[in-house]
Design an enzyme around this catalytic site. Sequence first.
Site, mmCIF file in Angstrom:
data_model
loop_
_atom_site.group_PDB
_atom_site.id
_atom_site.type_symbol
_atom_site.label_atom_id
_atom_site.label_comp_id
_atom_site.label_asym_id
_atom_site.label_seq_id
_atom_site.Cartn_x
_atom_site.Cartn_y
_atom_site.Cartn_z
ATOM 1 N N HIS A 1 -7.451 4.643 5.075
ATOM 2 C CA HIS A 1 -6.846 3.528 4.337
ATOM 3 C C HIS A 1 -5.346 3.779 4.206
ATOM 4 C CE1 HIS A 1 -5.840 0.804 1.027
ATOM 5 N NE2 HIS A 1 -6.946 0.141 1.331
ATOM 6 N N GLU B 1 -3.146 3.141 1.971
ATOM 7 C CA GLU B 1 -2.680 3.711 0.708
ATOM 8 C C GLU B 1 -2.924 5.214 0.663
ATOM 9 O OE1 GLU B 1 -3.843 3.793 -3.983
ATOM 10 O OE2 GLU B 1 -4.211 1.905 -2.919
ATOM 11 N N HIS C 1 0.806 -1.221 0.000
ATOM 12 C CA HIS C 1 0.000 0.000 0.000
ATOM 13 C C HIS C 1 0.840 1.271 0.000
ATOM 14 C CE1 HIS C 1 -1.991 -3.308 2.248
ATOM 15 N NE2 HIS C 1 -2.907 -3.076 1.333
#
Length: 332
Positions: free
Chosen positions: A146, A148, A96
């Site tokens: 998240h 990422e 990620h």
Amino acid sequence: MPPTVNMGIPGASRSIVENLKRKRVLLAEPRGYCAGVDRAVETVERSLRKYGPPVYVRHEIVHNRHVVETLERAGAVFVEETDYVPEGAIVIFSAHGVAPTVYAAAAERNLRTIDATCPLVTKVHNEVKRFARNDYDILLIGHEGHEEVIATAGEAPTHVQLVDGLAAVQQVVVRDENKVVWLSQTTLSVDETMRIVERLRQRFPKLQDPPSDDICYATQNRQVAVKAMAPECELVIVVGSRNSSNSVRLVEVAMGSGAGAAYLVDWAKDIDPAWLAGVTTVGVTSGASVPDILVQGVLKWLAERGYDVVQSVTTANEALVFALPREIRSAH
């Protein structure tokens, strides 16, 4: 050889089940591992062989419980931050990506880093850096929290604004409407992302597009395959973990494309037999971080309950392979 329903490959045939009432499974192609996940998992496996356990990994290498547990048994140690890695040890960064601050923290503790970031995520990082150098406001479409998104925004935190859903569009404030660009997390729903872009463009008519698609090829391909089979399915089973963005999106795409119901499961044992009541056609797919052994487990479970006809629904062929990080290319 199972019958094939081809929805996009030239020259392929469509075989029809003689008895349309017979229980059947539509199996999405492509599904499962993408090139970035394959590269990340192999990076950990080769690192364990080359250096021996323990090998530390910051965050889950990919968002799949089976993969993480398998690597843990082999000697990988997953940590939330580099602070938990012994000084001078090896640490692998997950698929990620990580922000520059993470690299700096690792360097301070003399950690030996191996970067398993997906090259398509790295591409978005490079776009952020380029637009930030040109002093653009960067509207990053993605899910708050998240990994990422955190890593991508960390490349230029003063230039990036997160746009998490349609409702967030109204909160966006830019300095110069002539210098605004949108980028995105790589694992989003294509349709939902474009709805957000359309809304952003209503507010900022000169909004620039990314130089190329940010949503990765594998995410798009898996969504297209689900769209193709969903209208024929009373039920779609998506194999994947709940913290996997692309797997969760497949459930949403299935429901939005005409499936009667759609559920996310980690393993075959998670399937509720009640879901099959009155169901003739079951669609099966898996997220980009899911090994095919888990899909085969679902197919076996379904076959034991009479769903023994399997038809492939093929919308694309994938052959992309990413080079491994240089530190472990010689390890076998």
